[in-house]
Design a protein around this motif. Structure first.
Motif, PDB file in Angstrom:
ATOM      1  N   MET A   1       0.821  -1.188   0.000  1.00 24.26           N
ATOM      2  CA  MET A   1       0.000   0.000   0.000  1.00 24.26           C
ATOM      3  C   MET A   1       0.865   1.252   0.000  1.00 24.26           C
ATOM      4  SD  MET A   1      -3.108   1.075   0.164  1.00 24.26           S
ATOM      5  CE  MET A   1      -4.031   2.483   0.644  1.00 24.26           C
ATOM      6  N   LEU A   2       1.862   1.306   0.891  1.00 25.97           N
ATOM      7  CA  LEU A   2       2.725   2.472   0.978  1.00 25.97           C
ATOM      8  C   LEU A   2       3.577   2.621  -0.270  1.00 25.97           C
ATOM      9  CD1 LEU A   2       3.568   4.810   2.770  1.00 25.97           C
ATOM     10  CD2 LEU A   2       5.314   3.342   3.756  1.00 25.97           C
ATOM     11  N   GLY A   3       4.003   1.531  -0.856  1.00 26.93           N
ATOM     12  CA  GLY A   3       4.788   1.582  -2.090  1.00 26.93           C
ATOM     13  C   GLY A   3       3.987   2.144  -3.245  1.00 26.93           C
ATOM     14  N   ASN A   4       2.693   1.839  -3.274  1.00 25.02           N
ATOM     15  CA  ASN A   4       1.822   2.347  -4.317  1.00 25.02           C
ATOM     16  C   ASN A   4       1.665   3.861  -4.205  1.00 25.02           C
ATOM     17  OD1 ASN A   4       0.102   2.346  -6.488  1.00 25.02           O
ATOM     18  ND2 ASN A   4      -1.678   1.731  -5.299  1.00 25.02           N
ATOM     19  N   ILE A   5       1.554   4.372  -2.986  1.00 25.51           N
ATOM     20  CA  ILE A   5       1.419   5.814  -2.778  1.00 25.51           C
ATOM     21  C   ILE A   5       2.698   6.528  -3.202  1.00 25.51           C
ATOM     22  CG2 ILE A   5       1.157   7.601  -1.007  1.00 25.51           C
ATOM     23  CD1 ILE A   5      -0.719   5.684   0.461  1.00 25.51           C
ATOM     24  N   GLU A   6       3.846   5.940  -2.879  1.00 27.20           N
ATOM     25  CA  GLU A   6       5.121   6.534  -3.283  1.00 27.20           C
ATOM     26  C   GLU A   6       5.249   6.550  -4.805  1.00 27.20           C
ATOM     27  OE1 GLU A   6       7.515   8.028  -1.507  1.00 27.20           O
ATOM     28  OE2 GLU A   6       6.232   7.795   0.260  1.00 27.20           O
ATOM     29  N   GLY A   7       4.794   5.491  -5.454  1.00 25.87           N
ATOM     30  CA  GLY A   7       4.843   5.427  -6.915  1.00 25.87           C
ATOM     31  C   GLY A   7       3.956   6.478  -7.556  1.00 25.87           C
ATOM     32  N   ILE A   8       2.772   6.677  -6.989  1.00 20.78           N
ATOM     33  CA  ILE A   8       1.864   7.701  -7.498  1.00 20.78           C
ATOM     34  C   ILE A   8       2.454   9.088  -7.293  1.00 20.78           C
ATOM     35  CG2 ILE A   8      -0.396   8.779  -7.136  1.00 20.78           C
ATOM     36  CD1 ILE A   8      -1.477   5.969  -6.517  1.00 20.78           C
ATOM     37  N   LYS A   9       3.067   9.321  -6.134  1.00 25.13           N
ATOM     38  CA  LYS A   9       3.671  10.612  -5.837  1.00 25.13           C
ATOM     39  C   LYS A   9       4.832  10.894  -6.793  1.00 25.13           C
ATOM     40  CE  LYS A   9       6.072  11.530  -2.032  1.00 25.13           C
ATOM     41  NZ  LYS A   9       6.414  11.762  -0.617  1.00 25.13           N
ATOM     42  N   ASP A  10       5.664   9.897  -7.051  1.00 26.12           N
ATOM     43  CA  ASP A  10       6.783  10.080  -7.982  1.00 26.12           C
ATOM     44  C   ASP A  10       6.288  10.324  -9.399  1.00 26.12           C
ATOM     45  OD1 ASP A  10       8.594   9.754  -5.939  1.00 26.12           O
ATOM     46  OD2 ASP A  10       8.927   7.612  -6.349  1.00 26.12           O
ATOM     47  N   ASN A  11       5.239   9.621  -9.805  1.00 23.79           N
ATOM     48  CA  ASN A  11       4.675   9.786 -11.127  1.00 23.79           C
ATOM     49  C   ASN A  11       4.078  11.186 -11.290  1.00 23.79           C
ATOM     50  OD1 ASN A  11       3.877   9.162 -13.714  1.00 23.79           O
ATOM     51  ND2 ASN A  11       2.018   8.102 -13.077  1.00 23.79           N
ATOM     52  N   LEU A  12       3.372  11.668 -10.274  1.00 22.77           N
ATOM     53  CA  LEU A  12       2.783  13.007 -10.316  1.00 22.77           C
ATOM     54  C   LEU A  12       3.878  14.068 -10.369  1.00 22.77           C
ATOM     55  CD1 LEU A  12       0.153  14.616 -10.246  1.00 22.77           C
ATOM     56  CD2 LEU A  12       0.308  14.596  -7.762  1.00 22.77           C
ATOM     57  N   TYR A  13       4.939  13.893  -9.591  1.00 26.72           N
ATOM     58  CA  TYR A  13       6.064  14.829  -9.613  1.00 26.72           C
ATOM     59  C   TYR A  13       6.706  14.870 -11.000  1.00 26.72           C
ATOM     60  CZ  TYR A  13      10.527  16.978  -8.453  1.00 26.72           C
ATOM     61  OH  TYR A  13      11.615  17.788  -8.443  1.00 26.72           O
ATOM     62  N   THR A  14       6.851  13.723 -11.637  1.00 23.84           N
ATOM     63  CA  THR A  14       7.436  13.658 -12.972  1.00 23.84           C
ATOM     64  C   THR A  14       6.548  14.372 -13.988  1.00 23.84           C
ATOM     65  OG1 THR A  14       8.453  11.538 -12.412  1.00 23.84           O
ATOM     66  CG2 THR A  14       8.310  12.095 -14.752  1.00 23.84           C
ATOM     67  N   ILE A  15       5.248  14.184 -13.887  1.00 24.18           N
ATOM     68  CA  ILE A  15       4.319  14.841 -14.812  1.00 24.18           C
ATOM     69  C   ILE A  15       4.386  16.350 -14.664  1.00 24.18           C
ATOM     70  CG2 ILE A  15       1.866  15.195 -15.319  1.00 24.18           C
ATOM     71  CD1 ILE A  15       1.464  12.202 -14.701  1.00 24.18           C
ATOM     72  N   ILE A  16       4.407  16.842 -13.429  1.00 25.22           N
ATOM     73  CA  ILE A  16       4.461  18.281 -13.189  1.00 25.22           C
ATOM     74  C   ILE A  16       5.788  18.855 -13.662  1.00 25.22           C
ATOM     75  CG2 ILE A  16       4.522  20.032 -11.373  1.00 25.22           C
ATOM     76  CD1 ILE A  16       2.428  18.352  -9.886  1.00 25.22           C
ATOM     77  N   THR A  17       6.869  18.162 -13.390  1.00 23.18           N
ATOM     78  CA  THR A  17       8.189  18.627 -13.813  1.00 23.18           C
ATOM     79  C   THR A  17       8.308  18.651 -15.336  1.00 23.18           C
ATOM     80  OG1 THR A  17       9.145  17.716 -11.795  1.00 23.18           O
ATOM     81  CG2 THR A  17      10.665  18.237 -13.568  1.00 23.18           C
ATOM     82  N   ASP A  18       7.801  17.625 -15.992  1.00 25.28           N
ATOM     83  CA  ASP A  18       7.879  17.554 -17.446  1.00 25.28           C
ATOM     84  C   ASP A  18       6.950  18.545 -18.134  1.00 25.28           C
ATOM     85  OD1 ASP A  18       9.773  15.604 -17.193  1.00 25.28           O
ATOM     86  OD2 ASP A  18       8.410  13.939 -17.630  1.00 25.28           O
ATOM     87  N   ASN A 133       1.776  27.856 -12.417  1.00 31.20           N
ATOM     88  CA  ASN A 133       2.679  28.163 -13.529  1.00 31.20           C
ATOM     89  C   ASN A 133       3.982  28.756 -13.025  1.00 31.20           C
ATOM     90  OD1 ASN A 133       1.074  27.213 -15.555  1.00 31.20           O
ATOM     91  ND2 ASN A 133       0.450  29.208 -16.319  1.00 31.20           N
ATOM     92  N   ALA A 134       3.896  29.643 -12.038  1.00 24.96           N
ATOM     93  CA  ALA A 134       5.122  30.245 -11.486  1.00 24.96           C
ATOM     94  C   ALA A 134       6.009  29.166 -10.867  1.00 24.96           C
ATOM     95  CB  ALA A 134       4.767  31.310 -10.449  1.00 24.96           C
ATOM     96  N   GLY A 135       5.425  28.228 -10.160  1.00 26.43           N
ATOM     97  CA  GLY A 135       6.204  27.155  -9.555  1.00 26.43           C
ATOM     98  C   GLY A 135       6.789  26.210 -10.575  1.00 26.43           C
ATOM     99  N   THR A 136       5.984  25.815 -11.539  1.00 25.16           N
ATOM    100  CA  THR A 136       6.440  24.860 -12.551  1.00 25.16           C
ATOM    101  C   THR A 136       7.521  25.456 -13.435  1.00 25.16           C
ATOM    102  OG1 THR A 136       4.246  23.843 -12.579  1.00 25.16           O
ATOM    103  CG2 THR A 136       5.667  23.392 -14.453  1.00 25.16           C
ATOM    104  N   TYR A 137       7.230  26.624 -14.004  1.00 23.12           N
ATOM    105  CA  TYR A 137       8.202  27.242 -14.908  1.00 23.12           C
ATOM    106  C   TYR A 137       9.393  27.815 -14.132  1.00 23.12           C
ATOM    107  CZ  TYR A 137       5.089  26.735 -18.900  1.00 23.12           C
ATOM    108  OH  TYR A 137       4.317  26.222 -19.904  1.00 23.12           O
ATOM    109  N   GLY A 138       9.169  28.265 -12.901  1.00 20.70           N
ATOM    110  CA  GLY A 138      10.275  28.769 -12.099  1.00 20.70           C
ATOM    111  C   GLY A 138      11.283  27.685 -11.788  1.00 20.70           C
ATOM    112  N   LYS A 139      10.796  26.485 -11.481  1.00 19.93           N
ATOM    113  CA  LYS A 139      11.704  25.365 -11.224  1.00 19.93           C
ATOM    114  C   LYS A 139      12.512  25.032 -12.476  1.00 19.93           C
ATOM    115  CE  LYS A 139      11.790  20.565  -9.722  1.00 19.93           C
ATOM    116  NZ  LYS A 139      12.741  20.181 -10.750  1.00 19.93           N
ATOM    117  N   LYS A 140      11.841  25.068 -13.621  1.00 19.81           N
ATOM    118  CA  LYS A 140      12.534  24.771 -14.879  1.00 19.81           C
ATOM    119  C   LYS A 140      13.555  25.858 -15.211  1.00 19.81           C
ATOM    120  CE  LYS A 140      12.863  22.218 -18.583  1.00 19.81           C
ATOM    121  NZ  LYS A 140      13.281  20.838 -18.501  1.00 19.81           N
ATOM    122  N   PHE A 141      13.258  27.116 -14.887  1.00 21.79           N
ATOM    123  CA  PHE A 141      14.157  28.209 -15.216  1.00 21.79           C
ATOM    124  C   PHE A 141      15.360  28.261 -14.290  1.00 21.79           C
ATOM    125  CE2 PHE A 141      15.371  32.744 -14.809  1.00 21.79           C
ATOM    126  CZ  PHE A 141      15.842  32.932 -16.108  1.00 21.79           C
TER     127      PHE A 141
END
Length: 144
Positions: A1-18, A133-141
């Motif tokens: 159960m906890l591994g699934n939550i970590e996987g979802i969190k990592d996947n969401l972070y990757t989507i936002i970063t990309d 947008n400020a958070g997403t693009y700011g991290k990329k910049f």
């Protein structure tokens, strides 16, 4: 159960970063701002038989932030920033979008929070989208 939550969190972070490498967050905010600018109503004039309070309410709702000019300016800037990212200059486009999202929050952020008191959620939603947008693009910049 906890591994699934970590996987979802990592996947969401990757989507936002990309998503900072795409123009879609900027185009979404730009399109919504232009749409908001087109749908802002003018205050109604004084009509016979109306009370003074309805006239004040009409002026209050029509002059609420974001204004028409603000919507057009920031909407066009975000559409341009999205085009810069789409054209392939991701770092400069991310910086451009970060700057204009931050400026939008400086100009309209407080009014977006206060709009909830008056029963309007559109300004708050636009402020939250600008913050994202400020958070997403700011991290990329700042940390490419």
């Amino acid at each position: 159960m906890l591994g699934n939550i970590e996987g979802i969190k990592d996947n969401l972070y990757t989507i936002i970063t990309d998503s900072a490498s795409t123009p879609y967050p900027a185009w979404t905010l730009g399109g919504l701002l232009l749409g908001r600018g087109l749908t802002i109503q003018k205050p109604m004039g004084p009509l016979s038989g109306t009370s003074g309070s309805s006239l004040r309410l009409s002026h209050t709702l029509a002059t609420a932030r974001p204004t028409k000019a603000s919507c057009y300016l920031f909407g066009a800037a975000h559409l341009l920033g999205g085009w810069i990212v789409y054209d392939g200059d991701i770092t400069n486009g991310a910086g451009f979008n970060f700057a204009w999202s931050t400026l939008y929050l400086i100009v309209n952020g407080r009014a977006g929070l206060k709009s909830v008191i008056h029963g309007r959620v559109n300004p708050l939603a636009l402020s939250i989208l600008a913050l994202g947008n400020a958070g997403t693009y700011g991290k990329k910049f700042f940390w490419p």
